[in-house]
Design an enzyme around this catalytic site. Structure first.
Site, PDB file in Angstrom:
ATOM      1  N   GLY A 217       0.901  -1.307   0.000  1.00 24.24           N
ATOM      2  CA  GLY A 217       0.046   0.106  -0.066  1.00 24.24           C
ATOM      3  C   GLY A 217       0.961   1.191  -0.081  1.00 24.24           C
ATOM      4  O   GLY A 217       2.286   1.174  -0.364  1.00 24.24           O
ATOM      5  N   SER A 218       0.264   2.339   0.503  1.00 27.19           N
ATOM      6  CA  SER A 218       1.047   3.556   0.453  1.00 27.19           C
ATOM      7  C   SER A 218       2.173   3.806   1.429  1.00 27.19           C
ATOM      8  O   SER A 218       2.170   2.889   2.453  1.00 27.19           O
ATOM      9  CB  SER A 218      -0.014   4.690   0.620  1.00 27.19           C
ATOM     10  OG  SER A 218      -0.537   4.499   2.055  1.00 27.19           O
ATOM     11  N   GLY A 222       2.026   2.350   5.341  1.00 23.34           N
ATOM     12  CA  GLY A 222       3.453   1.410   5.641  1.00 23.34           C
ATOM     13  C   GLY A 222       4.013   1.893   6.859  1.00 23.34           C
ATOM     14  O   GLY A 222       4.391   0.874   7.463  1.00 23.34           O
ATOM     15  N   GLU A 239       5.706  -3.502   0.806  1.00 24.03           N
ATOM     16  CA  GLU A 239       5.900  -3.017  -0.643  1.00 24.03           C
ATOM     17  C   GLU A 239       4.951  -1.564  -0.644  1.00 24.03           C
ATOM     18  O   GLU A 239       3.931  -1.770  -0.688  1.00 24.03           O
ATOM     19  CB  GLU A 239       5.315  -4.134  -1.499  1.00 24.03           C
ATOM     20  CG  GLU A 239       6.044  -5.485  -1.477  1.00 24.03           C
ATOM     21  CD  GLU A 239       7.371  -5.421  -2.375  1.00 24.03           C
ATOM     22  OE1 GLU A 239       7.893  -4.259  -2.832  1.00 24.03           O
ATOM     23  OE2 GLU A 239       8.405  -6.281  -2.108  1.00 24.03           O
ATOM     24  N   CYS A 273       2.195  -0.088  -8.759  1.00 25.72           N
ATOM     25  CA  CYS A 273       3.538   0.527  -7.939  1.00 25.72           C
ATOM     26  C   CYS A 273       4.490   0.779  -8.935  1.00 25.72           C
ATOM     27  O   CYS A 273       5.269   1.822  -8.793  1.00 25.72           O
ATOM     28  CB  CYS A 273       3.767  -0.358  -6.834  1.00 25.72           C
ATOM     29  SG  CYS A 273       3.769  -1.861  -7.442  1.00 25.72           S
TER      30      CYS A 273
HETATM   31  P1  NAD Z   1      -3.352   2.306   1.480  1.00 27.25           P
HETATM   32  O1  NAD Z   1      -1.886   2.566   1.911  1.00 27.25           O
HETATM   33  O2  NAD Z   1      -4.209   3.635   1.431  1.00 27.25           O
HETATM   34  O3  NAD Z   1      -4.070   1.024   1.799  1.00 27.25           O
HETATM   35  C1  NAD Z   1      -3.641  -0.147   1.485  1.00 27.25           C
HETATM   36  C2  NAD Z   1      -4.421  -0.974   2.423  1.00 27.25           C
HETATM   37  O4  NAD Z   1      -3.881  -0.720   3.868  1.00 27.25           O
HETATM   38  C3  NAD Z   1      -5.842  -0.916   2.440  1.00 27.25           C
HETATM   39  O5  NAD Z   1      -6.539  -2.175   2.724  1.00 27.25           O
HETATM   40  C4  NAD Z   1      -6.025  -0.169   3.604  1.00 27.25           C
HETATM   41  O6  NAD Z   1      -7.364  -0.227   4.003  1.00 27.25           O
HETATM   42  C5  NAD Z   1      -4.984  -0.563   4.650  1.00 27.25           C
HETATM   43  N1  NAD Z   1      -4.623   0.608   5.679  1.00 27.25           N
HETATM   44  C6  NAD Z   1      -4.727   1.768   5.429  1.00 27.25           C
HETATM   45  N2  NAD Z   1      -4.151   2.458   6.673  1.00 27.25           N
HETATM   46  C7  NAD Z   1      -3.739   1.568   7.406  1.00 27.25           C
HETATM   47  C8  NAD Z   1      -3.170   1.579   8.749  1.00 27.25           C
HETATM   48  N3  NAD Z   1      -2.572   2.516   9.314  1.00 27.25           N
HETATM   49  N4  NAD Z   1      -2.668   0.396   9.272  1.00 27.25           N
HETATM   50  C9  NAD Z   1      -2.940  -0.858   8.511  1.00 27.25           C
HETATM   51  N5  NAD Z   1      -3.556  -0.838   7.024  1.00 27.25           N
HETATM   52  C10 NAD Z   1      -3.891   0.193   6.707  1.00 27.25           C
HETATM   53  O7  NAD Z   1      -3.063   2.416  -0.149  1.00 27.25           O
HETATM   54  P2  NAD Z   1      -4.024   2.026  -1.348  1.00 27.25           P
HETATM   55  O8  NAD Z   1      -4.411   3.624  -1.790  1.00 27.25           O
HETATM   56  O9  NAD Z   1      -4.995   1.314  -1.110  1.00 27.25           O
HETATM   57  O10 NAD Z   1      -2.980   1.710  -2.467  1.00 27.25           O
HETATM   58  C11 NAD Z   1      -2.092   2.694  -3.295  1.00 27.25           C
HETATM   59  C12 NAD Z   1      -0.655   2.511  -2.848  1.00 27.25           C
HETATM   60  O11 NAD Z   1      -0.278   1.219  -2.659  1.00 27.25           O
HETATM   61  C13 NAD Z   1       0.143   3.445  -3.816  1.00 27.25           C
HETATM   62  O12 NAD Z   1       0.924   4.273  -2.950  1.00 27.25           O
HETATM   63  C14 NAD Z   1       1.097   2.321  -4.443  1.00 27.25           C
HETATM   64  O13 NAD Z   1       2.265   2.587  -4.971  1.00 27.25           O
HETATM   65  C15 NAD Z   1       1.032   1.360  -3.547  1.00 27.25           C
HETATM   66  N6  NAD Z   1       1.482   0.067  -4.034  1.00 27.25           N
HETATM   67  C16 NAD Z   1       2.691  -0.755  -3.873  1.00 27.25           C
HETATM   68  C17 NAD Z   1       2.861  -1.762  -4.614  1.00 27.25           C
HETATM   69  C18 NAD Z   1       4.025  -2.559  -4.263  1.00 27.25           C
HETATM   70  O14 NAD Z   1       4.368  -3.896  -4.585  1.00 27.25           O
HETATM   71  N7  NAD Z   1       5.093  -1.796  -3.985  1.00 27.25           N
HETATM   72  C19 NAD Z   1       2.048  -2.514  -5.346  1.00 27.25           C
HETATM   73  C20 NAD Z   1       0.726  -1.884  -5.341  1.00 27.25           C
HETATM   74  C21 NAD Z   1       0.398  -0.682  -4.844  1.00 27.25           C
END
Ligand code: NAD
Length: 473
Positions: A217-218, A222, A239, A273
């Site tokens: 995720g973001s 993270g 990631e 990503c």
């Molecule tokens: P996000 O971080 O908002 O959410 C991802 C997940 O984390 C969701 O299930 C969300 O509910 C959960 N989440 C949010 N806050 C949290 C916390 N404090 N503790 C635990 N869980 C939490 O990201 P998004 O908007 O869903 O996805 C887009 C991001 O993901 C982009 O930055 C992208 O680059 C990244 N991404 C990275 C990869 C990689 O492999 N490096 C792959 C795909 C996406």
């Protein structure tokens, strides 16, 4: 009836739910269950209770992983349908997720546990083996809800762990369906899939049962996951976001390079990503490259639901608004929209494929991850300057170099500060090849042998040849 949560082998409902909408139409898809903290406790308890027996039979695990791959393939049409309504992506892209899921499950099934002998001498034989960590908490984003779930479940299960997985609240249904499909073949509690918001993810990272959190995720989330996991010294794999630079060399074959680069940049509407998110181009060929990128951008058809040129919507309203904000900011700061530049008329979160000329470091769309179909193109006069600017960031996921002389391009690729560098490609993944980010783009790695081993703890077995009291032998 939409898919629901799987906890301890049972289909579980919840009193409360949250609405999921189709980003292509803004129609309601359905209400997904909001997992309560008590249900989360049950999921982790079920995963913990069954983990020792799941871990006990490696051959059984491998055989079941093959069957899971077959089951995902058999459910392909249904999963594709769920993905298209909750992410808005064209059918072909959803089909890639099904195909890739099968590949990852087969890779995990076929993976041989490494066992290395570190020493074999007069004093001892010393071996290193790898064993399951226990229960894993897996948290995933919305851009690839099926393959992202599978690329966490497959290695975790292969190595003998059990899992509680949470999809994004924007795209819960296809991941919940993966949980139901897996549950038909697996012992109860091995895979639990729960749905909810960011607070549920936070509760998972802080929960006392899992010994590992794997998160995609973001960067901002993270960091919070890492802090919560760190408080309990859980293992983490993160990631995170990328702001990948693509460097075009002066010997690039523009007619073949530009459409290929653009296809990667706007793959999944730019919502992945590891894609080119800023392009550095030699001044000498800048105008020709811009022209070719514009032509490739004009060939895309937003709103088409299938076909090779189809480009879906942004998958969430906040992301749709963010892309507009970044494009407007770029234009206000002197970047020139040479293709697109605006959102499409509703319904749906569609945005024109956008190329922004005269980009420069220091403008938000260059410095931040846009995660959408808007690509800034920057000029450079020396390759050293291009590399310096490409590396002037806390992102470090992937990067690419595009040119005809592959050795020359490879020498530049090695200078990029990122986990994976590509030459004449970008963001292509294989189950046996590591994906990792450096700097703020990640901790640890996924895929390949190293990615599999992240779901284990190492154990050293020291066999003394004879009982000895000498600490140095
Ligand atoms: P996000 O971080 O908002 O959410 C991802 C997940 O984390 C969701 O299930 C969300 O509910 C959960 N989440 C949010 N806050 C949290 C916390 N404090 N503790 C635990 N869980 C939490 O990201 P998004 O908007 O869903 O996805 C887009 C991001 O993901 C982009 O930055 C992208 O680059 C990244 N991404 C990275 C990869 C990689 O492999 N490096 C792959 C795909 C996406």
């Amino acid at each position: 009836m939409m898919p629901g949560m799987t906890i301890g082998g049972e289909a579980v409902t919840a009193l409360d739910g949250f609405a999921v909408i189709n980003p292509a139409t803004e129609d309601a898809v359905g209400d997904a269950p909001s997992c309560t903290l008590a249900q989360l406790d049950l999921a982790f308890a079920a995963a913990a209770a069954t983990q020792p027996s799941w871990n006990a039979d490696e051959d059984n695990r491998r055989a079941l992983l093959v069957k899971l791959g077959e089951a995902i393939e058999a459910a392909g049409d249904e999963l594709i349908e769920l993905m298209t309504v909750e992410t808005g992506k064209p059918r072909e892209l959803a089909a890639i997720e099904v195909l890739a899921s099968k590949l990852w499950l087969d890779y995990a099934a076929g993976f041989e546990m490494p066992r290395h002998r570190l020493a074999d001498d007069a004093a001892a034989t010393i071996d290193i083996r790898h064993r399951a960590i226990g229960v894993v908490a897996a948290i995933i984003p919305w851009n690839f809800p099926v393959v992202m779930a599978v690329t966490k479940l497959a290695p975790a299960l292969r190595m003998g762990n059990t899992v509680v997985l949470k999809p994004s609240p924007y795209t819960p249904f296809s991941s919940l369906r993966v949980g139901e499909i897996f549950n038909e073949l697996l012992p109860p509690g091995v895979v639990n899939v729960v749905s909810g918001g960011d607070d549920l993810g936070a509760a998972m990272s802080a929960h006392p049962v899992p010994r590992k959190v794997t998160f995609t995720g973001s960067i901002s989330a993270g960091k919070r996951v890492a802090a919560a996991a760190g408080a309990d010294l859980k293992r983490v794999t993160l990631e995170l976001g990328g702001n990948d630079a693509a460097i075009v060399m002066d010997d690039a074959d523009i007619p073949t390079m530009a459409p290929a680069l653009l296809a990667r940049a706007f793959f999944n509407t730019g919502q992945a990503c590891a894609l080119p998110k800023r392009v550095y181009v030699p001044s000498r060929i800048y105008d020709d490259v811009i022209e070719a990128l514009v032509e490739a951008a004009h060939a895309l058809t937003p709103r088409a639901t299938s076909g090779p040129s189809a480009m879906g919507p942004l998958s969430t309203r906040p992301q749709f608004e963010r892309v507009q904000e970044l494009v407007n900011d770029a234009v206000a700061n002197g970047l020139r929209p040479v293709a697109g530049g605006r959102p499409l008329e509703g319904p749906g979160f569609f945005h024109e494929p956008t190329i922004l000329a005269e980009g420069r470091n220091g403008v938000r769309i260059v410095d931040e991850e846009q995660f959408g179909p808007a690509l800034p193109v920057l000029r450079y006069d020396s390759i050293d300057d291009a590399v310096t600017r490409a590396n002037d960031t806390m992102f470090g996921l992937c990067g690419s170099v595009w040119g005809s002389d592959l050795d020359r391009a490879a020498a530049v690729a090695e200078r990029l500060d990122c986990g994976v560098t590509y030459i004449n490609a970008h963001g292509v993944h294989r189950p046996n090849v590591q994906l990792l980010g450096v700097k703020w783009s990640g901790v640890g790695t996924e895929h390949g042998q190293e990615g599999m081993l992240e779901y284990t703890d190492a154990q050293v077995i020291y066999r003394a040849r004879q009982t000895t009291d000498t600490a140095l032998t």
